[in-house]
Design a protein around this motif. Structure first.
Motif, PDB file in Angstrom:
ATOM      1  N   CYS A  45       0.873  -1.166   0.000  1.00  0.00           N
ATOM      2  CA  CYS A  45       0.000   0.000   0.000  1.00  0.00           C
ATOM      3  C   CYS A  45       0.920   1.229   0.000  1.00  0.00           C
ATOM      4  N   PRO A  46       0.376   2.422  -0.213  1.00  0.00           N
ATOM      5  CA  PRO A  46       1.235   3.614  -0.204  1.00  0.00           C
ATOM      6  C   PRO A  46       2.025   3.785   1.101  1.00  0.00           C
ATOM      7  N   GLU A  47       1.441   3.419   2.232  1.00  0.00           N
ATOM      8  CA  GLU A  47       2.109   3.583   3.521  1.00  0.00           C
ATOM      9  C   GLU A  47       3.320   2.658   3.675  1.00  0.00           C
ATOM     10  N   HIS A  48       3.279   1.458   3.112  1.00  0.00           N
ATOM     11  CA  HIS A  48       4.350   0.484   3.309  1.00  0.00           C
ATOM     12  C   HIS A  48       5.277   0.310   2.111  1.00  0.00           C
ATOM     13  N   ARG A  49       5.060   1.038   1.044  1.00  0.00           N
ATOM     14  CA  ARG A  49       5.894   0.890  -0.155  1.00  0.00           C
ATOM     15  C   ARG A  49       7.362   1.146   0.155  1.00  0.00           C
ATOM     16  N   GLU A  50       7.640   2.204   0.904  1.00  0.00           N
ATOM     17  CA  GLU A  50       9.032   2.554   1.195  1.00  0.00           C
ATOM     18  C   GLU A  50       9.694   1.551   2.146  1.00  0.00           C
ATOM     19  N   SER A  51       9.000   1.145   3.211  1.00  0.00           N
ATOM     20  CA  SER A  51       9.622   0.236   4.180  1.00  0.00           C
ATOM     21  C   SER A  51       9.838  -1.161   3.592  1.00  0.00           C
ATOM     22  N   LEU A  52       8.885  -1.682   2.834  1.00  0.00           N
ATOM     23  CA  LEU A  52       9.075  -2.986   2.203  1.00  0.00           C
ATOM     24  C   LEU A  52      10.180  -2.917   1.152  1.00  0.00           C
ATOM     25  N   GLY A  53      10.189  -1.839   0.373  1.00  0.00           N
ATOM     26  CA  GLY A  53      11.231  -1.658  -0.637  1.00  0.00           C
ATOM     27  C   GLY A  53      12.610  -1.535  -0.013  1.00  0.00           C
ATOM     28  N   ALA A  54      12.714  -0.809   1.102  1.00  0.00           N
ATOM     29  CA  ALA A  54      14.002  -0.643   1.782  1.00  0.00           C
ATOM     30  C   ALA A  54      14.507  -1.976   2.330  1.00  0.00           C
ATOM     31  N   PHE A  55      13.605  -2.803   2.859  1.00  0.00           N
ATOM     32  CA  PHE A  55      13.977  -4.118   3.370  1.00  0.00           C
ATOM     33  C   PHE A  55      14.580  -4.969   2.254  1.00  0.00           C
ATOM     34  N   LEU A  56      13.912  -5.011   1.107  1.00  0.00           N
ATOM     35  CA  LEU A  56      14.408  -5.809  -0.019  1.00  0.00           C
ATOM     36  C   LEU A  56      15.687  -5.213  -0.604  1.00  0.00           C
ATOM     37  N   ASP A  57      15.738  -3.895  -0.727  1.00  0.00           N
ATOM     38  CA  ASP A  57      16.893  -3.231  -1.323  1.00  0.00           C
ATOM     39  C   ASP A  57      18.147  -3.400  -0.457  1.00  0.00           C
ATOM     40  N   ALA A  58      17.994  -3.366   0.854  1.00  0.00           N
ATOM     41  CA  ALA A  58      19.141  -3.521   1.754  1.00  0.00           C
ATOM     42  C   ALA A  58      19.810  -4.885   1.587  1.00  0.00           C
ATOM     43  N   ARG A  59      19.052  -5.863   1.135  1.00  0.00           N
ATOM     44  CA  ARG A  59      19.579  -7.216   0.921  1.00  0.00           C
ATOM     45  C   ARG A  59      19.987  -7.461  -0.524  1.00  0.00           C
ATOM     46  N   GLY A  60      19.790  -6.451  -1.370  1.00  0.00           N
ATOM     47  CA  GLY A  60      20.132  -6.592  -2.784  1.00  0.00           C
ATOM     48  C   GLY A  60      19.130  -7.413  -3.563  1.00  0.00           C
ATOM     49  N   PHE A  61      17.890  -7.523  -3.056  1.00  0.00           N
ATOM     50  CA  PHE A  61      16.881  -8.358  -3.695  1.00  0.00           C
ATOM     51  C   PHE A  61      15.942  -7.582  -4.615  1.00  0.00           C
ATOM     52  N   LEU A  62      15.717  -6.300  -4.355  1.00  0.00           N
ATOM     53  CA  LEU A  62      14.727  -5.530  -5.112  1.00  0.00           C
ATOM     54  C   LEU A  62      15.175  -5.350  -6.556  1.00  0.00           C
ATOM     55  N   ARG A  63      14.313  -5.704  -7.485  1.00  0.00           N
ATOM     56  CA  ARG A  63      14.627  -5.589  -8.910  1.00  0.00           C
ATOM     57  C   ARG A  63      13.841  -4.470  -9.582  1.00  0.00           C
ATOM     58  N   GLU A  64      12.567  -4.311  -9.224  1.00  0.00           N
ATOM     59  CA  GLU A  64      11.769  -3.235  -9.814  1.00  0.00           C
ATOM     60  C   GLU A  64      10.498  -3.023  -9.002  1.00  0.00           C
ATOM     61  N   VAL A  65       9.928  -1.852  -9.179  1.00  0.00           N
ATOM     62  CA  VAL A  65       8.660  -1.504  -8.548  1.00  0.00           C
ATOM     63  C   VAL A  65       7.733  -1.046  -9.663  1.00  0.00           C
ATOM     64  N   ALA A  66       6.518  -1.590  -9.673  1.00  0.00           N
ATOM     65  CA  ALA A  66       5.540  -1.236 -10.696  1.00  0.00           C
ATOM     66  C   ALA A  66       4.177  -1.087 -10.040  1.00  0.00           C
ATOM     67  N   ALA A  67       3.306  -0.354 -10.689  1.00  0.00           N
ATOM     68  CA  ALA A  67       1.922  -0.290 -10.216  1.00  0.00           C
ATOM     69  C   ALA A  67       1.331  -1.693 -10.294  1.00  0.00           C
ATOM     70  N   VAL A  68       0.477  -2.048  -9.358  1.00  0.00           N
ATOM     71  CA  VAL A  68      -0.118  -3.387  -9.331  1.00  0.00           C
ATOM     72  C   VAL A  68      -0.732  -3.730 -10.684  1.00  0.00           C
ATOM     73  N   ALA A  69      -1.420  -2.793 -11.296  1.00  0.00           N
ATOM     74  CA  ALA A  69      -2.083  -3.054 -12.577  1.00  0.00           C
ATOM     75  C   ALA A  69      -1.095  -3.381 -13.691  1.00  0.00           C
ATOM     76  N   GLU A  70       0.158  -2.955 -13.550  1.00  0.00           N
ATOM     77  CA  GLU A  70       1.172  -3.175 -14.581  1.00  0.00           C
ATOM     78  C   GLU A  70       2.090  -4.353 -14.295  1.00  0.00           C
ATOM     79  N   SER A  71       1.852  -5.065 -13.191  1.00  0.00           N
ATOM     80  CA  SER A  71       2.744  -6.153 -12.804  1.00  0.00           C
ATOM     81  C   SER A  71       2.419  -7.436 -13.571  1.00  0.00           C
ATOM     82  N   PRO A  72       3.384  -7.920 -14.367  1.00  0.00           N
ATOM     83  CA  PRO A  72       3.123  -9.154 -15.127  1.00  0.00           C
ATOM     84  C   PRO A  72       3.093 -10.397 -14.266  1.00  0.00           C
ATOM     85  N   THR A  73       3.486 -10.292 -12.991  1.00  0.00           N
ATOM     86  CA  THR A  73       3.505 -11.485 -12.135  1.00  0.00           C
ATOM     87  C   THR A  73       2.170 -11.708 -11.429  1.00  0.00           C
ATOM     88  N   LEU A  74       1.232 -10.782 -11.577  1.00  0.00           N
ATOM     89  CA  LEU A  74      -0.060 -10.942 -10.923  1.00  0.00           C
ATOM     90  C   LEU A  74      -1.094 -11.401 -11.931  1.00  0.00           C
TER      91      LEU A  74
END
Length: 76
Positions: A45-74
């Motif tokens: 959600c907008p409130e947790h986008r930064e904290s979840l992204g920071a958690f993944l990015d700190a571990r070198g896991f984050l690859r991309e962020v997209a709007a839910v409607a544009e995500s090919p994995t959903l």
């Protein structure tokens, strides 16, 4: 295997305890476990986008962020 989500079901944020509608798809992979092309998805959600992204990015896991409607994995 992923079970398709019913079209009328709103995606929910992946943050623990949050039940807010997801707006963002954080696509990631763990290079120690996953093939380079594989992507897993956390929803945010907008409130947790930064904290979840920071958690993944700190571990070198984050690859991309997209709007839910544009995500090919959903499914939808």
């Amino acid at each position: 295997m992923t079970t398709p989500r019913p079209a009328d079901e709103t995606p929910i944020c992946s943050a623990r305890g949050c039940r807010a509608p997801a707006v963002w798809a954080l696509r990631w992979n763990n290079p120690r476990l996953h093939d380079p092309d594989r992507r897993k998805t956390w929803l945010a959600c907008p409130e947790h986008r930064e904290s979840l992204g920071a958690f993944l990015d700190a571990r070198g896991f984050l690859r991309e962020v997209a709007a839910v409607a544009e995500s090919p994995t959903l499914e939808g």
